[in-house]
Design a protein around this motif. Structure first.
Motif, PDB file in Angstrom:
ATOM      1  N   ARG A 151       0.879  -1.175   0.000  1.00 24.25           N
ATOM      2  CA  ARG A 151       0.000   0.000   0.000  1.00 24.25           C
ATOM      3  C   ARG A 151       0.914   1.222   0.000  1.00 24.25           C
ATOM      4  N   ASP A 152       0.825   2.042  -1.053  1.00 26.74           N
ATOM      5  CA  ASP A 152       1.768   3.161  -1.155  1.00 26.74           C
ATOM      6  C   ASP A 152       1.341   4.396  -0.371  1.00 26.74           C
ATOM      7  N   ASN A 153       0.065   4.527  -0.019  1.00 31.24           N
ATOM      8  CA  ASN A 153      -0.351   5.755   0.664  1.00 31.24           C
ATOM      9  C   ASN A 153       0.101   5.822   2.122  1.00 31.24           C
ATOM     10  N   ASN A 154       0.433   4.676   2.738  1.00 27.49           N
ATOM     11  CA  ASN A 154       0.959   4.714   4.101  1.00 27.49           C
ATOM     12  C   ASN A 154       2.190   3.818   4.281  1.00 27.49           C
ATOM     13  N   SER A 155       2.732   3.348   3.176  1.00 23.07           N
ATOM     14  CA  SER A 155       3.974   2.567   3.170  1.00 23.07           C
ATOM     15  C   SER A 155       3.905   1.282   3.989  1.00 23.07           C
ATOM     16  N   THR A 156       2.725   0.690   4.083  1.00 29.17           N
ATOM     17  CA  THR A 156       2.596  -0.578   4.785  1.00 29.17           C
ATOM     18  C   THR A 156       2.214  -1.661   3.795  1.00 29.17           C
ATOM     19  N   GLY A 157       2.261  -2.882   4.260  1.00 31.49           N
ATOM     20  CA  GLY A 157       1.881  -4.006   3.417  1.00 31.49           C
ATOM     21  C   GLY A 157       1.985  -5.288   4.212  1.00 31.49           C
ATOM     22  N   ARG A 158       1.972  -6.380   3.460  1.00 25.80           N
ATOM     23  CA  ARG A 158       2.089  -7.683   4.100  1.00 25.80           C
ATOM     24  C   ARG A 158       2.431  -8.710   3.040  1.00 25.80           C
ATOM     25  N   TYR A 159       2.975  -9.817   3.488  1.00 19.25           N
ATOM     26  CA  TYR A 159       3.043 -10.982   2.614  1.00 19.25           C
ATOM     27  C   TYR A 159       2.419 -12.142   3.355  1.00 19.25           C
ATOM     28  N   THR A 160       1.823 -13.045   2.589  1.00 15.81           N
ATOM     29  CA  THR A 160       1.101 -14.174   3.155  1.00 15.81           C
ATOM     30  C   THR A 160       1.694 -15.460   2.613  1.00 15.81           C
ATOM     31  N   ILE A 161       2.099 -16.326   3.515  1.00 21.91           N
ATOM     32  CA  ILE A 161       2.620 -17.641   3.155  1.00 21.91           C
ATOM     33  C   ILE A 161       1.525 -18.659   3.429  1.00 21.91           C
ATOM     34  N   LYS A 162       1.360 -19.593   2.490  1.00 17.91           N
ATOM     35  CA  LYS A 162       0.368 -20.653   2.671  1.00 17.91           C
ATOM     36  C   LYS A 162       0.875 -21.661   3.691  1.00 17.91           C
ATOM     37  N   GLN A 163      -0.049 -22.161   4.503  1.00 20.37           N
ATOM     38  CA  GLN A 163       0.278 -23.179   5.497  1.00 20.37           C
ATOM     39  C   GLN A 163       0.662 -24.470   4.781  1.00 20.37           C
ATOM     40  N   GLY A 164       1.690 -25.139   5.268  1.00 23.52           N
ATOM     41  CA  GLY A 164       2.111 -26.421   4.710  1.00 23.52           C
ATOM     42  C   GLY A 164       2.882 -27.210   5.738  1.00 23.52           C
ATOM     43  N   SER A 165       3.268 -28.423   5.376  1.00 19.57           N
ATOM     44  CA  SER A 165       3.987 -29.264   6.335  1.00 19.57           C
ATOM     45  C   SER A 165       5.341 -28.671   6.714  1.00 19.57           C
ATOM     46  N   LEU A 166       5.954 -27.907   5.803  1.00 21.93           N
ATOM     47  CA  LEU A 166       7.242 -27.271   6.081  1.00 21.93           C
ATOM     48  C   LEU A 166       7.125 -25.766   6.292  1.00 21.93           C
ATOM     49  N   CYS A 167       5.904 -25.253   6.185  1.00 19.58           N
ATOM     50  CA  CYS A 167       5.730 -23.802   6.179  1.00 19.58           C
ATOM     51  C   CYS A 167       4.741 -23.346   7.251  1.00 19.58           C
ATOM     52  N   GLN A 168       5.153 -22.380   8.042  1.00 19.84           N
ATOM     53  CA  GLN A 168       4.259 -21.750   9.014  1.00 19.84           C
ATOM     54  C   GLN A 168       3.501 -20.663   8.256  1.00 19.84           C
ATOM     55  N   GLY A 169       2.257 -20.935   7.923  1.00 13.59           N
ATOM     56  CA  GLY A 169       1.466 -20.015   7.126  1.00 13.59           C
ATOM     57  C   GLY A 169       1.043 -18.778   7.895  1.00 13.59           C
ATOM     58  N   GLY A 170       0.522 -17.804   7.159  1.00  9.51           N
ATOM     59  CA  GLY A 170      -0.012 -16.611   7.785  1.00  9.51           C
ATOM     60  C   GLY A 170       0.549 -15.339   7.198  1.00  9.51           C
ATOM     61  N   ASP A 171       0.047 -14.229   7.733  1.00  8.96           N
ATOM     62  CA  ASP A 171       0.458 -12.897   7.282  1.00  8.96           C
ATOM     63  C   ASP A 171       1.673 -12.419   8.056  1.00  8.96           C
ATOM     64  N   ARG A 172       2.564 -11.720   7.337  1.00 10.96           N
ATOM     65  CA  ARG A 172       3.681 -10.999   7.935  1.00 10.96           C
ATOM     66  C   ARG A 172       3.531  -9.553   7.498  1.00 10.96           C
ATOM     67  N   PHE A 173       3.436  -8.646   8.436  1.00  9.87           N
ATOM     68  CA  PHE A 173       3.194  -7.245   8.122  1.00  9.87           C
ATOM     69  C   PHE A 173       4.515  -6.503   7.970  1.00  9.87           C
ATOM     70  N   ILE A 174       4.546  -5.564   7.008  1.00  5.93           N
ATOM     71  CA  ILE A 174       5.782  -4.841   6.717  1.00  5.93           C
ATOM     72  C   ILE A 174       5.519  -3.344   6.535  1.00  5.93           C
ATOM     73  N   ARG A 175       6.573  -2.557   6.718  1.00  7.65           N
ATOM     74  CA  ARG A 175       6.618  -1.153   6.322  1.00  7.65           C
ATOM     75  C   ARG A 175       7.684  -1.096   5.242  1.00  7.65           C
ATOM     76  N   TRP A 176       7.367  -0.478   4.105  1.00  6.43           N
ATOM     77  CA  TRP A 176       8.265  -0.533   2.962  1.00  6.43           C
ATOM     78  C   TRP A 176       8.476   0.841   2.335  1.00  6.43           C
ATOM     79  N   SER A 177       9.518   0.926   1.526  1.00  6.76           N
ATOM     80  CA  SER A 177       9.807   2.135   0.761  1.00  6.76           C
ATOM     81  C   SER A 177      10.744   1.790  -0.382  1.00  6.76           C
TER      82      SER A 177
END
Length: 161
Positions: free
Chosen positions: A71-97
């Motif tokens: 989201r460019d208007n407040n420089s925030t965002g997230r990435y989402t990983i799918k749950q799996g046997s080797l992966c802890q799924g969920g959202d990770r929130f970020i501030r970016w530029s």
């Protein structure tokens, strides 16, 4: 009195222009804004097969197919990983530029935040070179070292419409 007012205005203008984002960085931010899918992670300058933990978070295979929102208007965002046997799924929130170092290509930088937009990484973050950026594709690269040898991790994204 007029000299001091003129000086105050001049200082204000210098401060505003020194803190502003360049036109190039603003254009890149506008293009990046939106939802992207991380289609592929590859490695340059390597021999053999690699597996790595990306951003101190999860194995590289967990990131393939992950959904990234900027989201460019407040420089925030997230990435989402799918749950799996080797992966802890969920959202990770970020501030970016987007930053433009004098000696390199533009870079996407981010750090981890919580749902309330508070820094959770102690100011530590990541910078990825913007190797390619169009309205539909983005390639980011990061330089890492493996046993003292340089390796480049390549992240290939496709923008969702």
């Amino acid at each position: 009195m007029k000299t001091s007012q003129l000086l105050a205005i001049l200082v204000l203008l210098v401060t505003i222009t020194s803190c502003s984002v360049s036109k190039s960085a603003r254009t890149q931010r506008n293009i990046i804004s939106g939802t992207w899918i991380l289609d592929n992670i590859d490695y340059e300058n390597n021999e053999g097969a690699f597996s790595s933990v990306i951003f101190g978070d999860a194995k590289d295979l967990c990131f393939e197919g992950s959904n990234w929102y900027f989201r460019d208007n407040n420089s925030t965002g997230r990435y989402t990983i799918k749950q799996g046997s080797l992966c802890q799924g969920g959202d990770r929130f970020i501030r970016w530029s987007v930053v433009e170092p004098a000696d390199r290509v533009s870079q996407l930088q981010f750090k981890f935040i919580d749902e309330k937009r508070k820094d959770v990484s102690g100011g530590f973050g990541y910078r990825l070179d913007i190797a390619n950026l169009t309205e539909t594709e983005m390639t980011l690269k990061s330089n890492v070292s493996v046993d003292g040898e340089p390796i480049i991790i390549v992240y290939e994204f496709t923008k969702q419409q």
